[in-house]
Design a protein around this motif. Sequence first.
Motif, PDB file in Angstrom:
ATOM      1  N   GLU A  75       0.827  -1.205   0.000  1.00 26.69           N
ATOM      2  CA  GLU A  75       0.000   0.000   0.000  1.00 26.69           C
ATOM      3  C   GLU A  75       0.861   1.255   0.000  1.00 26.69           C
ATOM      4  O   GLU A  75       0.503   2.263  -0.626  1.00 26.69           O
ATOM      5  N   ARG A  76       1.997   1.225   0.696  1.00 24.84           N
ATOM      6  CA  ARG A  76       2.893   2.382   0.692  1.00 24.84           C
ATOM      7  C   ARG A  76       3.465   2.622  -0.706  1.00 24.84           C
ATOM      8  O   ARG A  76       3.575   3.768  -1.156  1.00 24.84           O
ATOM      9  N   LEU A  77       3.862   1.539  -1.375  1.00 25.70           N
ATOM     10  CA  LEU A  77       4.386   1.691  -2.735  1.00 25.70           C
ATOM     11  C   LEU A  77       3.324   2.274  -3.663  1.00 25.70           C
ATOM     12  O   LEU A  77       3.618   3.150  -4.492  1.00 25.70           O
ATOM     13  N   LEU A  78       2.093   1.790  -3.531  1.00 24.50           N
ATOM     14  CA  LEU A  78       1.006   2.320  -4.359  1.00 24.50           C
ATOM     15  C   LEU A  78       0.793   3.802  -4.081  1.00 24.50           C
ATOM     16  O   LEU A  78       0.621   4.605  -5.008  1.00 24.50           O
ATOM     17  N   CYS A  79       0.838   4.201  -2.811  1.00 24.84           N
ATOM     18  CA  CYS A  79       0.659   5.614  -2.453  1.00 24.84           C
ATOM     19  C   CYS A  79       1.760   6.482  -3.052  1.00 24.84           C
ATOM     20  O   CYS A  79       1.501   7.595  -3.519  1.00 24.84           O
ATOM     21  N   GLN A  80       2.989   5.982  -3.034  1.00 26.26           N
ATOM     22  CA  GLN A  80       4.103   6.766  -3.571  1.00 26.26           C
ATOM     23  C   GLN A  80       3.974   6.966  -5.076  1.00 26.26           C
ATOM     24  O   GLN A  80       4.243   8.053  -5.600  1.00 26.26           O
ATOM     25  N   VAL A  81       3.560   5.922  -5.794  1.00 24.84           N
ATOM     26  CA  VAL A  81       3.373   6.051  -7.240  1.00 24.84           C
ATOM     27  C   VAL A  81       2.212   7.001  -7.535  1.00 24.84           C
ATOM     28  O   VAL A  81       2.273   7.813  -8.471  1.00 24.84           O
ATOM     29  N   ARG A 172      -7.679   3.876 -13.122  1.00 24.65           N
ATOM     30  CA  ARG A 172      -6.662   3.348 -12.208  1.00 24.65           C
ATOM     31  C   ARG A 172      -7.222   3.311 -10.797  1.00 24.65           C
ATOM     32  O   ARG A 172      -7.789   4.303 -10.322  1.00 24.65           O
ATOM     33  N   PRO A 173      -7.073   2.190 -10.096  1.00 19.90           N
ATOM     34  CA  PRO A 173      -7.626   2.077  -8.745  1.00 19.90           C
ATOM     35  C   PRO A 173      -6.941   3.035  -7.770  1.00 19.90           C
ATOM     36  O   PRO A 173      -5.714   3.128  -7.719  1.00 19.90           O
ATOM     37  N   LEU A 174      -7.754   3.726  -6.979  1.00 16.64           N
ATOM     38  CA  LEU A 174      -7.234   4.616  -5.939  1.00 16.64           C
ATOM     39  C   LEU A 174      -7.227   3.950  -4.577  1.00 16.64           C
ATOM     40  O   LEU A 174      -6.318   4.173  -3.773  1.00 16.64           O
ATOM     41  N   SER A 175      -8.236   3.145  -4.286  1.00 12.03           N
ATOM     42  CA  SER A 175      -8.319   2.453  -2.996  1.00 12.03           C
ATOM     43  C   SER A 175      -9.043   1.135  -3.188  1.00 12.03           C
ATOM     44  O   SER A 175      -9.895   0.995  -4.074  1.00 12.03           O
ATOM     45  N   PHE A 295      -4.738 -11.662   0.074  1.00 13.51           N
ATOM     46  CA  PHE A 295      -5.445 -11.397  -1.181  1.00 13.51           C
ATOM     47  C   PHE A 295      -5.531  -9.903  -1.448  1.00 13.51           C
ATOM     48  O   PHE A 295      -5.405  -9.456  -2.598  1.00 13.51           O
ATOM     49  N   LEU A 296      -5.723  -9.103  -0.400  1.00 12.04           N
ATOM     50  CA  LEU A 296      -5.717  -7.646  -0.581  1.00 12.04           C
ATOM     51  C   LEU A 296      -4.348  -7.187  -1.070  1.00 12.04           C
ATOM     52  O   LEU A 296      -4.244  -6.306  -1.931  1.00 12.04           O
ATOM     53  N   GLY A 297      -3.273  -7.791  -0.544  1.00 11.45           N
ATOM     54  CA  GLY A 297      -1.938  -7.472  -1.036  1.00 11.45           C
ATOM     55  C   GLY A 297      -1.764  -7.859  -2.487  1.00 11.45           C
ATOM     56  O   GLY A 297      -1.117  -7.135  -3.267  1.00 11.45           O
ATOM     57  N   THR A 298      -2.353  -8.982  -2.900  1.00 14.77           N
ATOM     58  CA  THR A 298      -2.299  -9.404  -4.300  1.00 14.77           C
ATOM     59  C   THR A 298      -3.000  -8.391  -5.199  1.00 14.77           C
ATOM     60  O   THR A 298      -2.476  -8.005  -6.247  1.00 14.77           O
TER      61      THR A 298
END
Length: 310
Positions: A75-81, A172-175, A295-298
């Motif tokens: 989730e942190r990586l997704l937030c940074q991108v 693109r998914p935000l959350s 699964f959420l991480g996937t």
Amino acid sequence: MGRGDLTNAEWERLRPFLPFSNGRCGRWRDHRQVINGILHRVRTGIQWRDLPERFGPWKTVYERHRLWSADGTWERLLCQVQAEADAAGEIGWDILVDSTVVRAHQHAAGARTDSPPAPATKGAAAAEHQGENAVAEFRRPPGGGGAEGEGLGRSRGGFTTKIHLSADGRCRPLSLIVTPGQRADCTQFEPVLEKIRVPRIGPGRPRKKPDSLAADRAYSNGPCREYLRRRGIRHIIPEKIDSQATRLRKGSRGGRPPRFDEERYKKRNTVERAINKLKHARAVATRYDKRGYIFLGTATAAALVIWLRA
């Protein structure tokens, strides 16, 4: 470089935000090799034991994915991108909300009923890389208590999980949130919007409020509309037929009809296309993970790839 692996440009975008060893608890195996192994499994849906040898030991790849799903690294990586895209003005803040049902494979059943253990990490997260967005280490991930606690349920489609998500104007998914398949969409409306948190590059608070929102009739109820009015979010949600009939039957006491922009609502297919992109990953289109947080991480890893390659 194999098919689906990170390119050099994609790797350079992720590398500064990855955890590093503190020198006291062992060393990480090459992050790029392991991430490529995780993405290969997310894309193809193969069993972990069947990972090609070029990704290293399958157990190492699986444990890295489990750890990063538990401690919030994905989730942190997704937030940074997302933060980089927002700084460049590339996020469409006219967002959309929807959900999708995912069939659960028989291998997704049978998780232990006790709570999953707290993640143990080999090194502290780098303060200069993660800053205020760091998720506390050793926090016990959610789960346990049977199928319901792991986001598994019975719906019309059988043994299923439901992914609730918000998407920007560019598919693109935000959350993302995972629940059992029979869970109503409107019950997760507020959690999905509250989970939107795009950090700023430099000083400033993360952006949490969209410019506008569109959703289908599943979210057409009093609590959802009241929540949006309280936050000052313009929204386009069609009125349910029975709600419209009740309002008309009450006459002047029924109040005014909610605002509806037909042209804006036509763009709701954006979130459907975002779901389609997310389900290109076979490990998302069919759930194989026993634990809900894994699964959420996937799903988050699949969303990260969408942002990197948008």
